[in-house]
Structure formats: structure tokens, C-alpha cells
Design an enzyme around this catalytic site. Structure first.
Site, short mmCIF file in Angstrom:
data_model
loop_
_atom_site.label_atom_id
_atom_site.label_comp_id
_atom_site.label_asym_id
_atom_site.label_seq_id
_atom_site.Cartn_x
_atom_site.Cartn_y
_atom_site.Cartn_z
N SER A 106 0.81 -1.21 0.00
CA SER A 106 0.00 0.00 0.00
C SER A 106 0.84 1.26 0.00
O SER A 106 0.31 2.35 -0.08
CB SER A 106 -0.95 0.00 1.20
OG SER A 106 -0.45 -0.72 2.27
N HIS A 127 -1.95 -2.71 -6.59
CA HIS A 127 -2.51 -2.35 -5.28
C HIS A 127 -4.03 -2.49 -5.32
O HIS A 127 -4.74 -1.64 -5.87
CB HIS A 127 -2.08 -0.93 -4.91
CG HIS A 127 -2.50 -0.51 -3.55
ND1 HIS A 127 -2.70 0.80 -3.20
CD2 HIS A 127 -2.78 -1.23 -2.44
CE1 HIS A 127 -3.06 0.86 -1.94
NE2 HIS A 127 -3.14 -0.36 -1.46
N GLU A 139 -4.63 -0.02 -8.30
CA GLU A 139 -3.66 1.05 -8.57
C GLU A 139 -2.41 0.34 -9.09
O GLU A 139 -1.84 -0.51 -8.40
CB GLU A 139 -3.39 1.76 -7.22
CG GLU A 139 -2.71 3.09 -7.32
CD GLU A 139 -2.57 3.74 -5.92
OE1 GLU A 139 -2.47 3.04 -4.90
OE2 GLU A 139 -2.55 4.98 -5.87
N ASN A 177 -2.97 6.14 -0.90
CA ASN A 177 -2.71 6.34 0.53
C ASN A 177 -2.09 7.69 0.86
O ASN A 177 -2.16 8.13 2.01
CB ASN A 177 -1.87 5.19 1.07
CG ASN A 177 -2.77 4.00 1.33
OD1 ASN A 177 -3.83 4.15 1.92
ND2 ASN A 177 -2.37 2.83 0.86
N1 CAA Z 1 -16.93 -10.18 -0.26
C1 CAA Z 1 -17.89 -10.08 -1.20
N2 CAA Z 1 -18.85 -9.14 -1.20
C2 CAA Z 1 -18.85 -8.26 -0.18
C3 CAA Z 1 -17.88 -8.29 0.84
C4 CAA Z 1 -16.89 -9.30 0.78
N3 CAA Z 1 -15.93 -9.40 1.70
N4 CAA Z 1 -18.14 -7.26 1.70
C5 CAA Z 1 -19.23 -6.63 1.22
N5 CAA Z 1 -19.65 -7.23 0.09
C6 CAA Z 1 -20.75 -6.80 -0.80
C7 CAA Z 1 -22.12 -7.15 -0.24
O1 CAA Z 1 -22.52 -8.44 -0.61
C8 CAA Z 1 -22.99 -6.09 -0.90
O2 CAA Z 1 -23.26 -6.45 -2.24
P1 CAA Z 1 -24.60 -5.98 -3.02
O3 CAA Z 1 -24.84 -4.53 -2.65
O4 CAA Z 1 -24.27 -6.16 -4.46
O5 CAA Z 1 -25.67 -6.86 -2.53
C9 CAA Z 1 -22.07 -4.87 -0.95
O6 CAA Z 1 -20.72 -5.38 -0.89
C10 CAA Z 1 -22.31 -3.93 0.18
O7 CAA Z 1 -22.12 -4.67 1.43
P2 CAA Z 1 -23.03 -4.49 2.72
O8 CAA Z 1 -24.44 -4.10 2.31
O9 CAA Z 1 -22.85 -5.68 3.58
O10 CAA Z 1 -22.36 -3.33 3.54
P3 CAA Z 1 -22.06 -1.84 3.10
O11 CAA Z 1 -23.07 -1.29 2.16
O12 CAA Z 1 -21.80 -1.16 4.38
O13 CAA Z 1 -20.67 -1.96 2.29
C11 CAA Z 1 -18.36 -1.87 2.14
C12 CAA Z 1 -19.54 -2.49 2.85
C13 CAA Z 1 -18.34 -2.32 0.67
C14 CAA Z 1 -17.11 -2.38 2.85
C15 CAA Z 1 -18.50 -0.30 2.20
O14 CAA Z 1 -18.68 0.11 3.53
C16 CAA Z 1 -17.31 0.42 1.65
O15 CAA Z 1 -17.18 0.58 0.44
N6 CAA Z 1 -16.40 0.91 2.54
C17 CAA Z 1 -15.19 1.60 2.16
C18 CAA Z 1 -14.18 0.61 1.71
C19 CAA Z 1 -12.87 1.26 1.37
O16 CAA Z 1 -12.69 2.46 1.43
N7 CAA Z 1 -11.91 0.43 0.99
C20 CAA Z 1 -10.59 0.86 0.69
C21 CAA Z 1 -9.77 0.78 1.93
S1 CAA Z 1 -8.11 1.27 1.62
C22 CAA Z 1 -7.38 -0.10 1.05
O17 CAA Z 1 -7.92 -1.17 0.98
C23 CAA Z 1 -6.02 0.03 0.58
C24 CAA Z 1 -4.95 0.41 1.49
O18 CAA Z 1 -3.85 0.43 1.04
C25 CAA Z 1 -5.12 0.80 2.89
#
Ligand code: CAA
Length: 269
Positions: A106, A127, A139, A177
Site C-alpha cells: 500500500s 494495489h 492502482e 494512501n
Molecule cells: N466479499 C464479497 N462481497 C462483499 C464483501 C466481501 N468481503 N463485503 C461486502 N460485500 C458486498 C455485499 O454483498 C454487498 O453487495 P450488493 O450490494 O451487491 O448486494 C455490498 O458489498 C455492500 O455490502 P453491505 O451491504 O454488507 O455493507 P455496506 O453497504 O456497508 O458496504 C463496504 C460495505 C463495501 C465495505 C462499504 O462500507 C465500503 O465501500 N467501505 C469503504 C471501503 C474502502 O474504502 N476500501 C478501501 C480501503 S483502503 C485499502 O484497501 C487500501 C490500502 O492500502 C489501505
């Protein structure tokens, strides 16, 4: 994140070897894949047979030599330069010379990781974002020696995985990041200084900026140790005090409160 990457690759039809240092970690990864695919079966977006076929394409192993036939390895180990460079050196010895070595780092320099191998032209950053099956972005980061051929192959592969590749140069924290972590760190400072409660801070960013998660909940989701490691890469890489980690973040990491994975971070799980 390794299990998410394995899942997405197997779903796209690739044969995958998932490697980890302990069988327990592999079993946890396979459990996460099963659970994630089951969501799609329950929502009738995937049949039970398709799910079984995807899982059958994933072999789990603790033997690094099992990767010797891989045309691509995506490394997703802990965010630590020493651990990553040692692994890149070992993979370089195991893999055929034409294979590509990608890192899901990351923030760590792709150029540095490439220098631990005899194939710097075939080392690149891929990434992925968490949760990998859901998030559309990869990325793609080119180190100073990454060849055009390697870059083109990884771009094409990313599309095959159903993701969008967006590129950036090798710079501390890349784009994702470098932009995300100062926001998270600033949110932690507002909590530390008592400007607002955790619920208010996250609610303001969710309702006011339309973010799917507030920055404190997102930090817990990413892992507070990972956030701290990335901030240190930014701080060291730019030599700029604006990237200094909030003392509260350092204290939580010292306490072992690393977020969701340990059951406690800014929230309790
Ligand atoms: N596997 C498969 N599908 C998943 C899943 C998983 N682990 N987690 C969630 N989903 C799917 C659900 O099935 C649902 O699908 P549909 O809408 O098509 O039915 C959808 O994602 C939404 O899930 P939920 O309704 O359960 O929950 P939510 O609406 O709160 O979404 C989330 C959860 C997708 C995590 C959302 O909160 C989100 O987008 N959060 C931000 C995530 C983010 O910013 N990620 C980047 C982090 S930084 C990084 O990763 C890199 C780094 O270097 C630090």
C-alpha cells in the site's frame, strides 16, 4: 487481502496457488473466500456449482516451491520492507525468469522491492483495495525499471479480473494512501483533541461527504498497524512533518488495538 485477490483471480478462471507461512492462516483465508462467495450464491448471482468450481481452482500451501510454475505472483504479506524484500529475493530464486512479480503493497517503493531481485523489469505494483471482491480499483505502480511489456500485461490482466487499472508513478504512498492516510490521521487527531466523539467524526464524513464509512471505522477496517506503517512511509519518504502519525494512533497500536482484526480499535467488534 491475499484471500480476496486469490478469490477474484480464481473467479476470473485462473488457477491459483495461495501461499502462507502457517496452515491456520490458509484455513482462515479459505474460510473468508467461502463466506464471500456464499453471499453471491445466496443472492442468486452465482450457482453452488460455480462456487465449487472457483474454490477447486485454488490450491493452498505453505511450501514456497509450489509457486515454481506461476507466471505471476501477487505478494500481499505484512507491510514491512524487510519482510517484503526477503520474500522477493526468495521468489526470484523459485520462479522461472519470465514470471512477473507483483506487490500489493500500500505504500512501499516498488523500485526497492525490484532491487531485491534479478528481474527488476518484471516487478510491478498491483494495489488492490479492501474488500477486494467488491472494490473496482487496482492502482498499478511502475518502478523505475518496470518494462512496458510487464506494465501492458498487468493492465490487461487487471481488466480480465473485472477491475479498473489506474496508474501512478512510484512515489511514497502512491496516490491512494497519500490522499487517504492524511484524512484518516486528521480524523484521529480530532478524536485525540476531543473536538468530537468517534460517532460524530464518522457521521460528519459519512453524511456530509457521502463516504461509505467514516474515517475511524475505515481505519479499523484497514488495520491500525497498517495505517501507522503507511504514515511512517509517507513521513520518511517525504521528510515532511505533515505526515506525522497522531500519538493516539501510535498508542492504540502499542496496546494491540489494531481494529476489526483484534476486536478493538476506535470501535469494539
Ligand atoms: N466479499 C464479497 N462481497 C462483499 C464483501 C466481501 N468481503 N463485503 C461486502 N460485500 C458486498 C455485499 O454483498 C454487498 O453487495 P450488493 O450490494 O451487491 O448486494 C455490498 O458489498 C455492500 O455490502 P453491505 O451491504 O454488507 O455493507 P455496506 O453497504 O456497508 O458496504 C463496504 C460495505 C463495501 C465495505 C462499504 O462500507 C465500503 O465501500 N467501505 C469503504 C471501503 C474502502 O474504502 N476500501 C478501501 C480501503 S483502503 C485499502 O484497501 C487500501 C490500502 O492500502 C489501505
Amino acid at each position: 487481502m491475499g484471500n480476496g485477490i486469490a478469490q477474484v483471480a480464481a473467479r476470473a478462471g485462473f488457477d491459483v496457488v495461495m501461499h502462507d507461512v502457517q496452515d491456520g492462516f490458509l484455513q482462515r483465508g479459505l474460510g473468508a473466500i467461502d463466506k464471500s462467495l456464499q453471499r453471491d450464491v445466496d443472492k442468486e448471482r452465482l450457482s453452488a456449482d460455480e462456487k465449487a468450481a472457483i474454490i477447486s481452482r485454488i490450491k493452498a500451501t505453505t511450501d514456497l516451491n509450489a509457486l515454481s510454475g506461476a507466471s505471476l505472483v501477487v505478494e500481499a504479506v505484512t507491510e514491512d520492507l524487510k519482510v517484503k524484500t526477503e520474500l522477493f529475493g526468495a521468489l526470484d530464486r523459485v520462479l522461472p525468469p519470465e514470471s512477473i512479480l507483483a506487490s500489493n503493497t500500500s505504500s512501499i517503493s516498488i523500485t526497492k522491492l525490484a532491487a531485491a531481485t534479478q528481474r527488476p523489469d518484471k516487478v510491478i505494483g498491483m494495489h488492490f483495495m479492501n474488500p477486494v471482491p467488491v472494490m473496482k480499483l487496482v492502482e498499478v505502480i511502475r518502478g523505475i525499471a518496470t518494462s512496458d511489456a510487464t506494465y501492458e500485461k498487468i493492465r490487461a490482466l487487471t481488466e480480465k479480473l473485472g477491475k479498473t487499472a489506474l496508474d501512478c508513478h512510484d512515489s511514497p504512498g502512491f496516490v491512494s494512501n497519500r490522499v487517504l492516510m492524511p484524512m484518516i490521521n486528521e480524523a484521529i487527531f480530532t478524536l485525540h483533541e476531543g473536538v468530537a466523539t468517534r460517532e460524530s467524526i464518522d457521521g460528519i464524513m459519512k453524511l456530509g461527504m457521502n463516504h461509505p464509512m467514516g474515517p475511524l471505522a475505515l481505519a479499523d477496517f484497514i488495520g491500525l498497524d497498517v495505517c501507522l506503517a503507511i504514515l511512517r512511509v509517507l513521513y520518511d519518504g517525504f521528510g515532511d512533518p505533515k505526515y506525522r502519525a497522531c500519538p493516539l494512533l501510535r498508542q492504540y497500536v502499542d496496546a494491540g488495538w489494531l481494529g476489526r482484526k483484534t476486536g478493538r480499535g476506535f470501535y469494539e467488534y
